[in-house]
Design a protein around this motif. Sequence first.
Motif, PDB file in Angstrom:
ATOM      1  N   LEU A  32     -15.329 -43.351 -17.545  1.00 47.09           N
ATOM      2  CA  LEU A  32     -14.012 -43.824 -18.045  1.00 47.09           C
ATOM      3  C   LEU A  32     -13.884 -43.838 -20.519  1.00 47.09           C
ATOM      4  CD1 LEU A  32     -14.540 -46.959 -15.548  1.00 47.09           C
ATOM      5  CD2 LEU A  32     -13.218 -45.389 -15.770  1.00 47.09           C
ATOM      6  N   ILE A  38     -11.791 -39.347 -15.829  1.00 42.45           N
ATOM      7  CA  ILE A  38     -10.675 -40.197 -14.487  1.00 42.45           C
ATOM      8  C   ILE A  38      -9.786 -40.370 -15.951  1.00 42.45           C
ATOM      9  CG2 ILE A  38     -10.214 -42.476 -14.825  1.00 42.45           C
ATOM     10  CD1 ILE A  38     -11.303 -40.346 -12.352  1.00 42.45           C
ATOM     11  N   THR A  39     -10.335 -40.494 -17.709  1.00 36.59           N
ATOM     12  CA  THR A  39      -9.169 -40.297 -18.743  1.00 36.59           C
ATOM     13  C   THR A  39      -9.054 -38.937 -18.855  1.00 36.59           C
ATOM     14  OG1 THR A  39     -11.236 -42.124 -20.123  1.00 36.59           O
ATOM     15  CG2 THR A  39      -9.575 -41.119 -20.958  1.00 36.59           C
ATOM     16  N   LYS A  64      -9.587 -44.914 -10.076  1.00 31.42           N
ATOM     17  CA  LYS A  64     -10.192 -45.614 -11.988  1.00 31.42           C
ATOM     18  C   LYS A  64     -10.496 -47.230 -12.017  1.00 31.42           C
ATOM     19  CE  LYS A  64      -8.912 -46.890 -16.243  1.00 31.42           C
ATOM     20  NZ  LYS A  64      -7.534 -46.775 -16.989  1.00 31.42           N
TER      21      LYS A  64
END
Length: 353
Positions: A32, A38-39, A64
């Motif tokens: 994160l 994910i980012t 997320k």
Amino acid sequence: MTALNAIVDAATAAFAAARAPAELENAKAQFLGKSGRITELMKGLAALPVDEKKAQGAQINLAKQAIEAALQARREALAEAELQLQLQAEALDVSLPGRRRGGGGLHPIAMTMERIEAIFGSMGFDVADGPEIETDWYSFTALNNPENHPARSMQDTFYVDMKDAEGRWLNLRPHTSPMQIRYAQAHAARYADVIARGESMPDIRVIAPGRTYRVDSDATHSPMFHQVEGLWVGENVSFKDLKAVYLDFIQAFFETRDLQIRFRPSYFPFTEPSAEIDIQFGSGPLKGRWLEVSGSGQVHPQVIRNMGLDPERHIGFAFGTGIDRLTMLRYGVDDLRLFFDGDLRFLSQFQQA
Ligand code: PHE
């Protein structure tokens, strides 16, 4: 979407592997953080057409959220584990018995003394206390035990390196009998005017318990031991009073009526006639055996005179009982020395809870 699921699984596994909050925050950054997986996926959405962007964006958001939920769960689990560790470290075992200050208590000999005082007190006897360092006169001469008389050697004495006003060595009293003289003298002095008027003084009725000293040491004799002196002097006191008083006392002391006494002729310079008092239990481990517990007798006229009284008018009896002996008999102890060794494992057995 299996790729997203794989990322969620990888994140959950990385969080589970984190053993401390700092490790957990590092793991979080991988998924994160600014360049987390994910980012990066989010950033990739920009290049997609609007409807795909929407669809994929929603999927990524779900992943997320799943990762954030896993992170939160792991944070809580680590915090809880930490708390448990701390609680364990600070745990009190409330089932352990507390540490108390050791309880004090009376020595068995002192318990016997208190018992003797209570019993004679209930029969109207005073309790008197006197010096353990005595003069020759009180220990011997006043008790009709003249110098050079062989009876003196019956009481091999300890002497103190100091002399009295008459130039005689002071001694550690070999018996409590000097208290007969001391107490009777004080009594006679207190009632001197009554006696001078020819009236009757109140009877002398006293016991004097205390330490005594003789050169003697074995299982039943200690160089320091304890006696209780008894004295009853009046105008009409006889041997039958001695017998009644002593029988009452000894039965009360041993808490049984199944106990008899006998008088056996003996000799003491300060009594005439003199007797040893023996007792016999009617039951229990000592049943049937005669046990010597006391010297006694009618106070010798010369001793009455030395008390400051008139032997034509005053008569009485005295006894001297071994307190250690009574204590041994009462508790079934067969070696007197145990009382004076100071071993708390022995002595504490006598304390009531
Ligand atoms: N004083 C004697 C002893 O120690 C005991 C005793 C006391 C005897 C009083 C007669 C009267 O042996």
